[in-house]
Scaffold this motif. Structure first.
Motif, PDB file in Angstrom:
ATOM      1  N   LEU A  28     -17.693  -1.738  -3.279  1.00  0.00           N
ATOM      2  CA  LEU A  28     -16.580  -1.447  -4.402  1.00  0.00           C
ATOM      3  C   LEU A  28     -15.285  -0.993  -3.287  1.00  0.00           C
ATOM      4  O   LEU A  28     -15.504  -0.564  -2.837  1.00  0.00           O
ATOM      5  CB  LEU A  28     -17.098  -0.454  -5.495  1.00  0.00           C
ATOM      6  N   LEU A  29     -14.170  -1.876  -3.532  1.00  0.00           N
ATOM      7  CA  LEU A  29     -13.673  -0.963  -3.129  1.00  0.00           C
ATOM      8  C   LEU A  29     -12.114  -0.362  -4.631  1.00  0.00           C
ATOM      9  O   LEU A  29     -12.483  -0.957  -5.263  1.00  0.00           O
ATOM     10  CB  LEU A  29     -12.552  -2.637  -2.629  1.00  0.00           C
ATOM     11  N   GLU A  30     -11.834   0.397  -3.878  1.00  0.00           N
ATOM     12  CA  GLU A  30     -10.811   0.750  -4.803  1.00  0.00           C
ATOM     13  C   GLU A  30      -9.156   0.743  -4.301  1.00  0.00           C
ATOM     14  O   GLU A  30      -8.866   1.335  -2.797  1.00  0.00           O
ATOM     15  CB  GLU A  30     -11.365   2.317  -4.412  1.00  0.00           C
ATOM     16  N   ALA A  31      -7.835   0.149  -4.734  1.00  0.00           N
ATOM     17  CA  ALA A  31      -7.072   0.222  -3.807  1.00  0.00           C
ATOM     18  C   ALA A  31      -6.523   1.190  -4.758  1.00  0.00           C
ATOM     19  O   ALA A  31      -6.245   1.552  -5.458  1.00  0.00           O
ATOM     20  CB  ALA A  31      -6.501  -1.478  -4.528  1.00  0.00           C
ATOM     21  N   LYS A  32      -5.540   2.084  -3.670  1.00  0.00           N
ATOM     22  CA  LYS A  32      -4.723   2.654  -3.852  1.00  0.00           C
ATOM     23  C   LYS A  32      -2.950   2.649  -3.469  1.00  0.00           C
ATOM     24  O   LYS A  32      -2.913   2.759  -1.506  1.00  0.00           O
ATOM     25  CB  LYS A  32      -5.011   4.372  -2.648  1.00  0.00           C
ATOM     26  N   SER A  33      -2.516   2.447  -4.162  1.00  0.00           N
ATOM     27  CA  SER A  33      -0.950   2.416  -2.967  1.00  0.00           C
ATOM     28  C   SER A  33      -0.051   3.994  -3.763  1.00  0.00           C
ATOM     29  O   SER A  33      -0.394   4.027  -4.854  1.00  0.00           O
ATOM     30  CB  SER A  33      -0.336   1.077  -3.924  1.00  0.00           C
ATOM     31  N   SER A  34       1.000   4.178  -2.975  1.00  0.00           N
ATOM     32  CA  SER A  34       1.180   5.259  -3.131  1.00  0.00           C
ATOM     33  C   SER A  34       2.292   5.447  -2.011  1.00  0.00           C
ATOM     34  O   SER A  34       1.618   5.707  -1.160  1.00  0.00           O
ATOM     35  CB  SER A  34       0.207   6.959  -2.731  1.00  0.00           C
ATOM     36  N   THR A  35       3.660   6.196  -2.325  1.00  0.00           N
ATOM     37  CA  THR A  35       4.388   6.741  -0.731  1.00  0.00           C
ATOM     38  C   THR A  35       3.886   7.589   0.145  1.00  0.00           C
ATOM     39  O   THR A  35       4.184   7.876   1.343  1.00  0.00           O
ATOM     40  CB  THR A  35       5.587   6.737  -1.061  1.00  0.00           C
ATOM     41  N   HIS A  36       2.189   8.679  -0.545  1.00  0.00           N
ATOM     42  CA  HIS A  36       2.660   9.728   0.043  1.00  0.00           C
ATOM     43  C   HIS A  36       0.985   9.552   1.354  1.00  0.00           C
ATOM     44  O   HIS A  36       0.143   8.505   0.639  1.00  0.00           O
ATOM     45  CB  HIS A  36       2.089  11.263  -0.872  1.00  0.00           C
ATOM     46  N   PRO A  37       0.519   9.392   1.582  1.00  0.00           N
ATOM     47  CA  PRO A  37      -0.793  10.292   2.295  1.00  0.00           C
ATOM     48  C   PRO A  37      -1.985   9.880   1.194  1.00  0.00           C
ATOM     49  O   PRO A  37      -1.407  11.099   0.263  1.00  0.00           O
ATOM     50  CB  PRO A  37      -0.894  10.577   3.878  1.00  0.00           C
ATOM     51  N   ALA A  52       0.796  -1.427   0.161  1.00  0.00           N
ATOM     52  CA  ALA A  52      -0.067   0.289   0.255  1.00  0.00           C
ATOM     53  C   ALA A  52       0.995   1.242  -0.155  1.00  0.00           C
ATOM     54  O   ALA A  52       0.436   2.698  -0.650  1.00  0.00           O
ATOM     55  CB  ALA A  52      -0.842  -0.100   0.878  1.00  0.00           C
ATOM     56  N   THR A  53       1.845   1.160   0.279  1.00  0.00           N
ATOM     57  CA  THR A  53       2.669   2.257   0.441  1.00  0.00           C
ATOM     58  C   THR A  53       4.340   2.620  -0.134  1.00  0.00           C
ATOM     59  O   THR A  53       5.065   3.622   0.142  1.00  0.00           O
ATOM     60  CB  THR A  53       3.796   2.476   2.136  1.00  0.00           C
ATOM     61  N   ARG A  54       3.525   1.053  -0.775  1.00  0.00           N
ATOM     62  CA  ARG A  54       5.291   1.161  -2.140  1.00  0.00           C
ATOM     63  C   ARG A  54       6.129   1.609  -1.379  1.00  0.00           C
ATOM     64  O   ARG A  54       7.466   1.791  -1.719  1.00  0.00           O
ATOM     65  CB  ARG A  54       5.400   2.147  -3.009  1.00  0.00           C
ATOM     66  N   ASP A  55       6.402   0.425  -0.604  1.00  0.00           N
ATOM     67  CA  ASP A  55       7.932   0.144   0.085  1.00  0.00           C
ATOM     68  C   ASP A  55       8.630  -0.177  -0.747  1.00  0.00           C
ATOM     69  O   ASP A  55       8.449  -0.729  -2.011  1.00  0.00           O
ATOM     70  CB  ASP A  55       7.597  -0.337   1.695  1.00  0.00           C
ATOM     71  N   GLU A  56      10.249   0.168  -0.440  1.00  0.00           N
ATOM     72  CA  GLU A  56      10.760  -0.070  -2.063  1.00  0.00           C
ATOM     73  C   GLU A  56      11.301  -1.741  -2.098  1.00  0.00           C
ATOM     74  O   GLU A  56      11.866  -2.026  -2.203  1.00  0.00           O
ATOM     75  CB  GLU A  56      12.430   0.522  -0.861  1.00  0.00           C
ATOM     76  N   SER A  57      11.434  -1.921  -0.569  1.00  0.00           N
ATOM     77  CA  SER A  57      11.547  -3.413  -0.510  1.00  0.00           C
ATOM     78  C   SER A  57      10.571  -3.915  -1.631  1.00  0.00           C
ATOM     79  O   SER A  57      10.660  -5.860  -1.867  1.00  0.00           O
ATOM     80  CB  SER A  57      11.446  -4.311   0.619  1.00  0.00           C
ATOM     81  N   MET A  58       8.923  -3.528  -1.683  1.00  0.00           N
ATOM     82  CA  MET A  58       8.168  -4.557  -2.728  1.00  0.00           C
ATOM     83  C   MET A  58       8.419  -4.160  -3.975  1.00  0.00           C
ATOM     84  O   MET A  58       8.475  -4.609  -5.167  1.00  0.00           O
ATOM     85  CB  MET A  58       6.451  -4.443  -2.191  1.00  0.00           C
ATOM     86  N   LYS A  59       9.227  -2.859  -3.862  1.00  0.00           N
ATOM     87  CA  LYS A  59       9.418  -2.386  -5.921  1.00  0.00           C
ATOM     88  C   LYS A  59      10.766  -3.074  -6.036  1.00  0.00           C
ATOM     89  O   LYS A  59      10.263  -3.612  -7.464  1.00  0.00           O
ATOM     90  CB  LYS A  59      10.047  -0.797  -5.851  1.00  0.00           C
ATOM     91  N   SER A  60      11.919  -3.859  -5.096  1.00  0.00           N
ATOM     92  CA  SER A  60      13.213  -5.083  -5.566  1.00  0.00           C
ATOM     93  C   SER A  60      12.476  -5.991  -5.901  1.00  0.00           C
ATOM     94  O   SER A  60      12.775  -6.668  -6.960  1.00  0.00           O
ATOM     95  CB  SER A  60      13.633  -4.562  -4.441  1.00  0.00           C
ATOM     96  N   ARG A  61      11.557  -6.347  -5.100  1.00  0.00           N
ATOM     97  CA  ARG A  61      10.814  -7.844  -5.233  1.00  0.00           C
ATOM     98  C   ARG A  61       9.764  -7.794  -6.459  1.00  0.00           C
ATOM     99  O   ARG A  61       9.938  -9.072  -7.055  1.00  0.00           O
ATOM    100  CB  ARG A  61      10.190  -8.346  -3.594  1.00  0.00           C
ATOM    101  N   TYR A  62       9.174  -7.773  -6.454  1.00  0.00           N
ATOM    102  CA  TYR A  62       8.182  -7.352  -7.876  1.00  0.00           C
ATOM    103  C   TYR A  62       8.596  -6.242  -8.803  1.00  0.00           C
ATOM    104  O   TYR A  62       7.284  -6.783  -9.918  1.00  0.00           O
ATOM    105  CB  TYR A  62       6.089  -6.971  -7.469  1.00  0.00           C
ATOM    106  N   GLY A  63       8.834  -5.425  -8.989  1.00  0.00           N
ATOM    107  CA  GLY A  63       9.332  -4.090  -9.668  1.00  0.00           C
ATOM    108  C   GLY A  63       7.743  -3.245  -9.857  1.00  0.00           C
ATOM    109  O   GLY A  63       7.094  -3.722  -8.801  1.00  0.00           O
ATOM    110  N   ALA A  64       8.435  -2.610 -10.243  1.00  0.00           N
ATOM    111  CA  ALA A  64       8.193  -0.405  -9.526  1.00  0.00           C
ATOM    112  C   ALA A  64       6.540  -0.696 -10.105  1.00  0.00           C
ATOM    113  O   ALA A  64       5.712  -0.479  -9.683  1.00  0.00           O
ATOM    114  CB  ALA A  64       8.905   0.441  -9.755  1.00  0.00           C
ATOM    115  N   ARG A  65       6.301  -1.031 -11.337  1.00  0.00           N
ATOM    116  CA  ARG A  65       4.663  -1.334 -11.966  1.00  0.00           C
ATOM    117  C   ARG A  65       4.261  -2.295 -11.654  1.00  0.00           C
ATOM    118  O   ARG A  65       2.650  -2.052 -12.213  1.00  0.00           O
ATOM    119  CB  ARG A  65       5.025  -1.202 -13.760  1.00  0.00           C
TER     120      ARG A  65
END
Length: 357
Positions: free
Chosen positions: A225-234, A165-178
């Protein structure tokens, strides 16, 4: 020197036994040495003749502590599971540190200026460190039956939900930023399905909500309805999102005529920016449908806390009761209510069984 080496060697043996045989809650302790004393020792400037011992002690204690934690994790103790990667790094670095003590104080011919006793001790500690490392990694982290077929819920990773949800760097490294956004949506779909809903995914990245969730409880039929919002900011509910949500709510009402009635829209992200309740309230007034925000961690914690599905009526009641942002307290109320219902069912079953005897 020989006497000193014997004393140090005795302490090493004692420390190894105490740390590797300690209860999981005590494996970080150092026998005969407080954490402050050990920190002072580790940071102290070496004194020529005894620097080898200070350095050897620092790295060997690191080996023992990390190995103790990793062994507890592999035996099923979840207290330190979140730090498994850190402990593995500490173990490997500490073993390498012990090896460097040997390289720095013993030449290729096996000569040590502090004497053969010191050389023997360093080699002994290095051998024991390598042995401990081998034992730790020979124990499977997560045993897996060859008969088990991997399915959707094998992919459910609740500890990662907030990081996605917070686009943590560890998740970007594991799955790719996109791919972080898509993985986040997939994980949310699994969580909501496990709570007792049918979930239909729409198209990621387009002007639609991410998930359409339909209650499987015939006593409480509704759609949300569920809206998923992943972001480094609130999350702050920008204008584009407000417009897109409003349009999609109208589309759902017009086209999903055979589905249960739309009860609410739930936006899930890392955290909400201050002032978002007022924006949610305005959107709710414009659309005529309750709009709520909650953190991904709240959903993960709810799933961890409950055994089995969540009563659809209870989930709906707690979400609608919230004012804009569904807090941890609302989800804790769900947990308490489910526990109370479970306890009542247990008492009922026990009374039937006792009456049948």
């Amino acid at each position: 020197m020989q006497r000193l080496v014997m004393i140090v060697g005795g302490f090493y043996s004692y420390a190894a036994h105490q740390i590797t045989h300690a209860a999981p809650s005590h494996i970080m302790s150092i026998p005969g040495c407080t954490p402050d004393q050990y920190q002072e020792l580790a940071e102290a400037e070496g004194d020529g003749e005894v620097e080898w011992s200070r350095s050897l002690l620092k790295h060997y204690v690191g080996v023992l502590q990390a190995a103790g934690a990793l062994y507890a994790i592999r035996k099923g103790d979840s207290q330190f599971e979140a730090y498994a990667d850190n402990f593995e790094a500490i173990l490997i670095t500490s073993v390498l540190g012990v090896y460097h003590v040997l390289v720095n104080h013993v030449d290729p011919q096996g000569n040590c200026r502090m004497g053969m006793e010191v050389e023997f001790l360093i080699r002994k500690i290095l051998g024991h460190s390598l042995h401990i490392q081998e034992l730790v990694f020979s124990w499977p982290m997560r045993p897996w039956s060859e008969e088990h077929t991997r399915g959707a819920f094998s992919s459910l990773k609740l500890p990662e939900l907030h990081l996605l949800a917070t686009r943590d760097e560890s998740m970007k490294s594991r799955y790719g930023a996109r791919r972080v956004e898509k993985i986040f949506e997939q994980q949310l779909a699994l969580v909501v399905q496990s709570l007792g809903f049918y979930v239909v995914s729409t198209r990621t990245g387009e002007a639609t909500v991410d998930l359409v969730c339909i209650s499987s409880d015939p006593a409480s039929p509704y759609t949300f309805l569920l809206e998923a919002k992943s972001s480094t900011h609130p999350y702050e509910l920008p204008t584009d999102d407000r417009r897109a949500l409003s349009e999609y709510i109208d589309d759902v009402r017009a086209n999903l005529t055979t589905a249960p009635p739309l009860a609410f829209v739930l936006i899930v992200g890392g955290s909400a920016k201050e002032g978002i309740p007022a924006k949610l309230n305005r959107l709710e007034l414009d659309s005529g449908v309750p709009i709520r925000f909650t953190s991904a961690q709240n959903l993960a914690s709810l799933r961890e806390a409950l055994i089995g599905p969540t009563p659809a009526t209870l989930l709906k009641k707690c979400i609608l009761r919230a004012k804009g942002v569904v807090t941890t307290q609302e989800f804790q109320d769900i947990h308490k209510e489910v526990e109370a219902r479970t306890a009542a069912q247990e008492r009922l079953v026990r009374s039937f069984l006792s009456g049948a005897r």
